[in-house]
Scaffold this active site. Structure first.
Site, PDB file in Angstrom:
ATOM      1  N   LYS A 221       0.875  -1.167  -0.028  1.00  0.00           N
ATOM      2  CA  LYS A 221      -0.149   0.021  -0.028  1.00  0.00           C
ATOM      3  C   LYS A 221       1.052   1.083   0.094  1.00  0.00           C
ATOM      4  CE  LYS A 221      -1.862   3.141   1.946  1.00  0.00           C
ATOM      5  NZ  LYS A 221      -1.560   4.208   1.393  1.00  0.00           N
TER       6      LYS A 221
ATOM      7  N   GLY B  96      -4.572   3.558  -2.530  1.00  0.00           N
ATOM      8  CA  GLY B  96      -5.604   4.152  -1.766  1.00  0.00           C
ATOM      9  C   GLY B  96      -5.038   4.860  -0.531  1.00  0.00           C
TER      10      GLY B  96
ATOM     11  N   GLY C 287      -4.732   6.179   3.499  1.00  0.00           N
ATOM     12  CA  GLY C 287      -4.516   5.279   4.921  1.00  0.00           C
ATOM     13  C   GLY C 287      -5.791   4.837   5.421  1.00  0.00           C
ATOM     14  N   PRO C 288      -6.726   5.578   5.723  1.00  0.00           N
ATOM     15  CA  PRO C 288      -8.082   5.056   6.674  1.00  0.00           C
ATOM     16  C   PRO C 288      -8.489   3.834   5.734  1.00  0.00           C
ATOM     17  CG  PRO C 288      -7.990   7.394   6.582  1.00  0.00           C
ATOM     18  CD  PRO C 288      -6.858   7.062   5.755  1.00  0.00           C
TER      19      PRO C 288
ATOM     20  N   GLY D 226      -5.033   1.438   3.788  1.00  0.00           N
ATOM     21  CA  GLY D 226      -3.892   1.061   4.746  1.00  0.00           C
ATOM     22  C   GLY D 226      -4.566   0.352   5.963  1.00  0.00           C
TER      23      GLY D 226
ATOM     24  N   GLU E 214       9.046  17.241  14.630  1.00  0.00           N
ATOM     25  CA  GLU E 214       9.517  16.977  13.365  1.00  0.00           C
ATOM     26  C   GLU E 214       8.754  17.818  12.042  1.00  0.00           C
ATOM     27  OE1 GLU E 214       8.272  13.475  10.948  1.00  0.00           O
ATOM     28  OE2 GLU E 214      10.376  13.199  10.584  1.00  0.00           O
TER      29      GLU E 214
HETATM   30  P1  NAD Z   1       1.811   8.805   7.156  1.00  0.00           P
HETATM   31  O1  NAD Z   1       2.036   8.242   8.226  1.00  0.00           O
HETATM   32  O2  NAD Z   1       1.072   9.990   6.789  1.00  0.00           O
HETATM   33  O3  NAD Z   1       1.702   7.801   5.991  1.00  0.00           O
HETATM   34  C1  NAD Z   1       2.625   6.830   5.695  1.00  0.00           C
HETATM   35  C2  NAD Z   1       1.761   5.638   5.122  1.00  0.00           C
HETATM   36  O4  NAD Z   1       0.834   5.282   5.721  1.00  0.00           O
HETATM   37  C3  NAD Z   1       0.862   6.046   3.827  1.00  0.00           C
HETATM   38  O5  NAD Z   1       1.098   5.046   3.001  1.00  0.00           O
HETATM   39  C4  NAD Z   1      -0.474   6.274   4.206  1.00  0.00           C
HETATM   40  O6  NAD Z   1      -1.448   6.150   3.555  1.00  0.00           O
HETATM   41  C5  NAD Z   1      -0.529   5.076   5.452  1.00  0.00           C
HETATM   42  N1  NAD Z   1      -1.479   5.212   6.266  1.00  0.00           N
HETATM   43  C6  NAD Z   1      -1.907   6.314   7.085  1.00  0.00           C
HETATM   44  N2  NAD Z   1      -3.159   6.210   8.006  1.00  0.00           N
HETATM   45  C7  NAD Z   1      -2.870   4.628   8.080  1.00  0.00           C
HETATM   46  C8  NAD Z   1      -3.782   3.851   8.701  1.00  0.00           C
HETATM   47  N3  NAD Z   1      -4.711   4.311   9.846  1.00  0.00           N
HETATM   48  N4  NAD Z   1      -3.530   2.558   8.546  1.00  0.00           N
HETATM   49  C9  NAD Z   1      -2.674   2.036   7.695  1.00  0.00           C
HETATM   50  N5  NAD Z   1      -2.025   2.782   6.939  1.00  0.00           N
HETATM   51  C10 NAD Z   1      -2.104   4.144   6.995  1.00  0.00           C
HETATM   52  O7  NAD Z   1       3.598   9.395   6.809  1.00  0.00           O
HETATM   53  P2  NAD Z   1       3.875  10.544   5.504  1.00  0.00           P
HETATM   54  O8  NAD Z   1       3.327  11.702   5.699  1.00  0.00           O
HETATM   55  O9  NAD Z   1       3.447   9.501   4.208  1.00  0.00           O
HETATM   56  O10 NAD Z   1       5.518  10.154   5.435  1.00  0.00           O
HETATM   57  C11 NAD Z   1       6.191  11.173   6.341  1.00  0.00           C
HETATM   58  C12 NAD Z   1       6.831  10.394   7.468  1.00  0.00           C
HETATM   59  O11 NAD Z   1       7.448   9.269   7.230  1.00  0.00           O
HETATM   60  C13 NAD Z   1       7.736  11.293   8.396  1.00  0.00           C
HETATM   61  O12 NAD Z   1       7.251  11.546   9.607  1.00  0.00           O
HETATM   62  C14 NAD Z   1       9.060  10.857   8.056  1.00  0.00           C
HETATM   63  O13 NAD Z   1       9.864  10.885   9.166  1.00  0.00           O
HETATM   64  C15 NAD Z   1       8.586   9.289   8.057  1.00  0.00           C
HETATM   65  N6  NAD Z   1       9.558   8.615   7.497  1.00  0.00           N
HETATM   66  C16 NAD Z   1      10.577   7.763   8.131  1.00  0.00           C
HETATM   67  C17 NAD Z   1      11.444   6.906   7.747  1.00  0.00           C
HETATM   68  C18 NAD Z   1      12.374   5.912   8.456  1.00  0.00           C
HETATM   69  O14 NAD Z   1      12.858   5.111   7.763  1.00  0.00           O
HETATM   70  N7  NAD Z   1      12.327   5.981   9.930  1.00  0.00           N
HETATM   71  C19 NAD Z   1      11.627   7.234   6.109  1.00  0.00           C
HETATM   72  C20 NAD Z   1      10.923   8.008   5.397  1.00  0.00           C
HETATM   73  C21 NAD Z   1       9.908   8.852   6.089  1.00  0.00           C
END
Ligand code: NAD
Length: 483
Positions: A173, A204, A206-207, A210, A384
């Site tokens: 996803k 799609g 997250g909500p 995902g 962040e």
């Molecule tokens: P996000 O948490 O908003 O989304 C990440 C993914 O999770 C997306 O695919 C999203 O659709 C999905 N998602 C959202 N809600 C969900 C749910 N309820 N259930 C399942 N999936 C769900 O993050 P973002 O804004 O896409 O990315 C930025 C963040 O990612 C920053 O905080 C960054 O630091 C972090 N990041 C961490 C690393 C690492 O290796 N530690 C690497 C890259 C990015």
């Protein structure tokens, strides 16, 4: 207008949900594609396909699985320019960076795990002359992979490659904000002849998509990279279902510069570690701490070089910084800069939206921004921002630097700059971070453990750690005959 489709059992299909999301080119501020906004029914189809393909994929054996991964890498490499251009269009980063970092690394992910797979070992324990234990690692089954928008193909393949190499089948996803290269990868997988159902891609938000993947009873593990809040939410869903969970979350990484550092190199690398990929890398060093005696000198060089870090059209070869990923992310970044100023901070450069002309006139560009005098309790230092914004703070002693570095809730990575070997060891041990670079930044090796402490995540991936995560260990004990 391009229309993306889900990829289930080797076939491109429209979502059962019949819902779609707009996909934007952030450098142009223009919608250029639509991607499915799938729901639980689409996820179920994909999980079923992955489940059906699992026994044969597992039974195929290591050499044959490795051959598929190598083929995928070769095709990706041949299509490097096309993928780099697409990643840049979707994400906003410079095409040159997409080529040198994102797509190169995606290729390396497949090559690395194809060969890593052929070097796995098991352990054996002889309890007595007549009792032998040995371990056997086996794949988990269907694994769910959820990824963010900052390094779309890089991070997705960082999960797909080990998961399928070690014999699992997957449902991915990808971020709904940057789905393009994930969609293109499906074509590469078909061209490589990967058996249908081994990799399934469901697009799609997250909500709906995902959440359904995390909740699905036949998904044995979730590897997630994304924000800390989302990670916490995922954990509450996955934990009672006893799923294996790997969480790679946010960061607010310190970059500590001691007075005995090679200052010229520290300045040069700090510009990259602050602003590469528009500061949208979880490993960016967004909090710079400089020892007082060299603070002014560091700032002078840092500001001068940052002003040369060219913001521009991502398709131009001289561009060092492209567009932020979306209008809402730009607004978030800008709000943190305003908050820092309201808390007493001072802007030394940047601090506002960058306006370009021509094709990019409506793009989401932001100037590389340096802030000083920001109080340490400010949310601009503790939270962040994930954009091209750094704070620079002076310190006097080593102990003070360590205390400041460890204050926020995050613990992903840190950089230290010193020519004193003993200090390097001492501070590296004291800093709460999963990765510490001394006199460098972003030096990656796919064999080493990758992951964060505290609110930056749970678990490690890379090399042996990915093997550990994507497999289950069994102890087999044999009572040997006496005669
Ligand atoms: P996000 O948490 O908003 O989304 C990440 C993914 O999770 C997306 O695919 C999203 O659709 C999905 N998602 C959202 N809600 C969900 C749910 N309820 N259930 C399942 N999936 C769900 O993050 P973002 O804004 O896409 O990315 C930025 C963040 O990612 C920053 O905080 C960054 O630091 C972090 N990041 C961490 C690393 C690492 O290796 N530690 C690497 C890259 C990015």
């Amino acid at each position: 207008m391009q229309t993306l489709k889900n990829f289930i059992n080797g076939q491109f299909t429209d979502p059962l949900s019949k819902r779609w999301l707009d996909v934007e080119n952030p450098a142009r501020g223009r919608i250029y594609a639509q991607c499915p906004n799938s729901d639980a029914a689409d996820i179920s189809l994909a999980v079923e396909a992955a489940r059906r393909s699992f026994p044969a994929w597992k039974a195929l054996g290591e050499d044959k699985r490795a051959a598929y991964l190598l083929k995928v890498a070769d095709i990706l490499e041949k299509r490097m320019d096309e993928f780099a251009e697409a990643e840049s269009r979707d994400q906003g980063k410079p095409v040159s960076l997409a080529r040198s970092m994102d797509i190169s690394r995606a290729t390396a992910n497949f090559r690395f795990f194809a060969t890593r797979l052929q070097h796995t070992e098991e352990k054996a324990f002889k309890s007595s002359e007549h009792v032998l234990h040995y371990t056997e690692r086996s794949p988990l089954g269907v694994v769910g992979l959820i990824t963010p928008w900052n390094l779309p193909l890089y991070l997705l393949t960082w999960k797909i490659a080990p998961a399928i190499a070690f014999g699992n089948t997957v449902v991915c996803k990808p971020s709904e904000i940057t789905p393009l290269t994930a969609f293109m990868l499906c074509d590469v997988l078909n061209e490589a002849g990967l058996p249908p159902g081994v990799v399934n891609m469901v697009f799609g938000d997250g909500p709906s998509a995902g959440q359904a993947l995390v909740e699905h009873k036949n998904v044995r593990a979730i590897s997630f990279t994304g924000g800390t809040k989302t990670g916490a939410h995922l954990a509450t869903t996955a934990a009672p279902l006893f799923k294996k969970l790997s969480l790679e979350l946010g960061g607010k990484n310190p970059n500590i510069i001691f007075e005995d550092a090679d200052l010229a190199t520290a300045v040069q690398v700090s510009v990259r570690s602050s602003f590469l990929n528009q500061g949208e890398i979880c490993l960016c060093g967004s909090r710079i701490y400089v020892q007082k005696s060299v603070y002014e000198k560091f700032l002078e060089g840092f500001v001068e070089q940052t002003k040369k870090f060219k913001v521009g059209d991502p398709s131009h070869s001289e561009t060092r910084m492209g567009a932020l990923v979306s209008a809402s992310h730009l607004a978030k970044v800008d709000s943190y800069v305003k908050l820092a100023v309201a808390d007493g901070g001072r802007i030394l450069c940047g601090g506002k939206r960058a306006r370009l002309e021509g094709e990019c006139a409506h793009g989401y560009f932001y100037e590389p921004t340096i802030l000083v005098n920001v109080p340490h309790h400010s949310r601009a230092i503790q939270e962040e921002i994930f954009g091209p914004v750094v704070t620079v703070t002076p310190f006097e002693t080593e102990a003070e630097a360590i205390a400041l570095a460890n204050e926020p809730e995050y613990g992903l990575s840190a950089s230290l700059w010193t020519e004193n070997l003993s200090r390097a060891h001492r501070v590296a041990r004291a800093v709460e971070a999963g990765i510490v670079w001394v006199n460098g930044w972003l030096l990656r090796d796919l064999r080493v453990p990758f992951g964060g402490m505290k609110a930056s995540g749970l678990g490690r991936e890379g090399g042996d750690w990915s093997h550990e995560f994507y497999t289950e260990t069994k102890d087999i004990c044999i009572q040997l005959r006496h005669s």
